[in-house]
Design an enzyme around this catalytic site. Structure first.
Site, short mmCIF file in Angstrom:
data_model
loop_
_atom_site.label_atom_id
_atom_site.label_comp_id
_atom_site.label_asym_id
_atom_site.label_seq_id
_atom_site.Cartn_x
_atom_site.Cartn_y
_atom_site.Cartn_z
N TYR A 140 73.27 1.36 40.00
CA TYR A 140 73.26 2.30 41.39
C TYR A 140 72.01 3.24 41.54
O TYR A 140 71.76 3.60 42.70
CB TYR A 140 74.30 3.12 41.07
CG TYR A 140 75.81 2.93 41.44
CD1 TYR A 140 76.25 1.55 40.95
CD2 TYR A 140 76.51 3.14 42.65
CE1 TYR A 140 77.57 0.97 41.32
CE2 TYR A 140 77.71 2.89 42.95
CZ TYR A 140 78.18 1.66 42.37
OH TYR A 140 79.26 1.28 42.89
N LYS A 190 78.63 -5.90 28.63
CA LYS A 190 78.07 -7.18 28.72
C LYS A 190 77.23 -7.60 27.79
O LYS A 190 76.02 -7.92 27.96
CB LYS A 190 77.98 -7.45 30.21
CG LYS A 190 77.73 -8.88 30.49
CD LYS A 190 79.19 -9.74 30.55
CE LYS A 190 78.79 -11.32 30.67
NZ LYS A 190 80.03 -12.13 30.39
N ASP A 222 84.08 -9.19 31.24
CA ASP A 222 85.07 -10.05 32.01
C ASP A 222 86.38 -10.10 31.18
O ASP A 222 87.29 -10.36 31.89
CB ASP A 222 84.21 -11.59 31.75
CG ASP A 222 83.63 -11.99 30.26
OD1 ASP A 222 83.59 -11.03 29.76
OD2 ASP A 222 83.07 -13.06 30.48
N ASP A 246 83.08 0.98 38.40
CA ASP A 246 83.35 0.82 39.83
C ASP A 246 84.49 -0.19 40.02
O ASP A 246 85.62 0.13 40.67
CB ASP A 246 82.28 0.67 40.67
CG ASP A 246 82.64 0.47 42.14
OD1 ASP A 246 83.41 1.45 42.51
OD2 ASP A 246 82.01 -0.23 42.91
N ASP A 250 88.95 0.31 40.35
CA ASP A 250 89.99 -0.48 41.58
C ASP A 250 90.92 -1.50 41.09
O ASP A 250 92.09 -1.47 41.58
CB ASP A 250 88.91 -1.30 42.79
CG ASP A 250 88.41 -0.57 43.72
OD1 ASP A 250 87.99 0.79 43.60
OD2 ASP A 250 88.03 -0.98 45.06
#
Ligand code: IPM
Ligand code: MN
Length: 355
Positions: A140, A190, A222, A246, A250
């Site tokens: 970001y 990851k 994942d 982020d 959600d």
């Protein structure tokens, strides 16, 4: 006590839900003998319209003069396509996070008892997890570029970088929060691909030694996306870098019934915290008294708890919300079939009555 609260009403349904939360904050003041002074701060699309910039000069300074900041939502299709960062509402959001040093974003996903049937999963456990998202680093805030190359034509790149210090402070937050809950931390990365993740994991493993009373596990992002829908009840504190957080937050919101119910807190070391619903500005229903104010009202409860040290007041607000949901009152987003929804103002009235 007297507290100063900055209100960033923002765009779309922002003004409606912040207005609702402000009513609840005032009611808490009457009940528990506090006074709250509100200062309106202009930010987002509405600020572009009025001042030409989504993040007007002095925004951070005004917020720093307050005990906490409550934000509705910023953005909308009207301001969607500018390449000038000053003209993008999201720039304001990223800037205020950075300027106030709000590196820890707390996003609890709780399946409230009265909402159990709204969970879209075959679920037989309580869901009560806390996503701790790193908020001021990673991709970001890395260098962005767009350039021409000789062999491959036009290219773009976004740099993802993390320092040991950035990882360590968010890690400590997660472990300390876990100590106040079920003492389990899941760190998501990851590390099978990304160097930033390998550093992340190393730093987390060093912390494990210091917090040996907390159970720790690493999960690849994942796999986490999959496990969140398979068995969300098994997680307690989930700590992860900015972009993974982020996306996963959600996902976590949906398993609790609606994004309209979930609050968030963004905190740093000392400076005022920023509290906002995790939903966006929902321009399609703005100004129609259809928005669900609960996520913002619960964000105000988090503000009481984390910035103002008013735990009793926070619990009172959360109890009032649960009671109203238990009584069957629903806004349109959570109404389901055969339930007549009430509006934003009426939902707020019901919560005030419970308080
Ligand atoms: C959020 C939002 C923001 C983010 C956007 C609007 C910049 O999606 O708060 O989750 O990605 O952080
Ligand atoms: Mn998001």
């Amino acid at each position: 006590m007297n507290y100063k609260i900055a209100l960033i009403r923002g765009d779309g349904i922002g003004p409606e839900v912040v207005g609702a939360a402000a009513r609840v904050i005032e009611a808490v003041g009457r009940k528990f003998n506090h006074t709250f002074d509100f200062t309106d701060v202009l930010m987002g699309g509405c600020a572009i319209d009025e001042t030409g910039k989504s993040y007007p000069d002095g925004t951070a300074a005004t917020c720093r003069g307050c005990n906490a900041v409550l934000l509705g939502a910023v953005g909308g299709p009207k301001w969607g396509h500018s390449t000038d960062p000053d003209k993008r509402p999201e720039t304001a959001l990223l800037s205020i996070r950075k300027d106030l040093g709000l590196y820890a974003n707390l996003r609890p996903a709780v399946l409230r008892p009265a909402m159990a049937s709204a969970c879209p999963l075959k679920n037989d456990k309580d869901i009560d997890l806390l996503i701790v998202r790193e908020l001021t680093g990673g991709v970001y805030f890395g260098k962005r570029d767009r350039y021409m190359t000789e062999d491959r034509g036009e290219e773009a790149s976004d740099l993802m970088a993390y320092s040991v210090q950035e990882i360590e402070r968010i890690g400590r937050r997660a472990f300390e929060l876990a100590r106040l809950r079920s003492k389990r931390v899941t760190s998501v990365d990851k590390a099978n691909v990304l160097e930033t993740s390998r550093l992340w994991r190393e730093v987390m493993h060093r912390l494990v030694g210091e917090y040996s009373d907390v159970t720790y596990e690493d999960v690849l992002v994942d796999s986490m996306a999959m496990q969140l829908v398979r068995d969300p009840g098994r997680f307690d504190v989930v700590v992860t870098e900015n972009m993974f957080g982020d996306i996963l937050s959600d996902e976590a919101s949906q398993i609790t019934g609606s994004i309209g119910l979930l609050p968030s807190a963004s905190i740093g070391d000392g400076a005022p915290g920023l509290y906002e619903p995790i939903h966006g500005s929902a321009p399609d229903i703005a100004g129609q008294d259809k928005a669900n104010p609960i996520a913002t009202i619960l964000s105000a409860a988090m503000m009481f708890r984390y910035s103002l040290d008013l735990a009793q007041e926070a619990a009172a607000v959360e109890r009032a919300v649960d009671a109203v949901l238990a009584a069957g009152w629903r806004t349109a987003d959570i109404a389901g079939d055969g339930v007549f929804p009430i509006g934003c103002v009426e939902m707020t009235d019901k919560i005030l009555a419970e308080l």
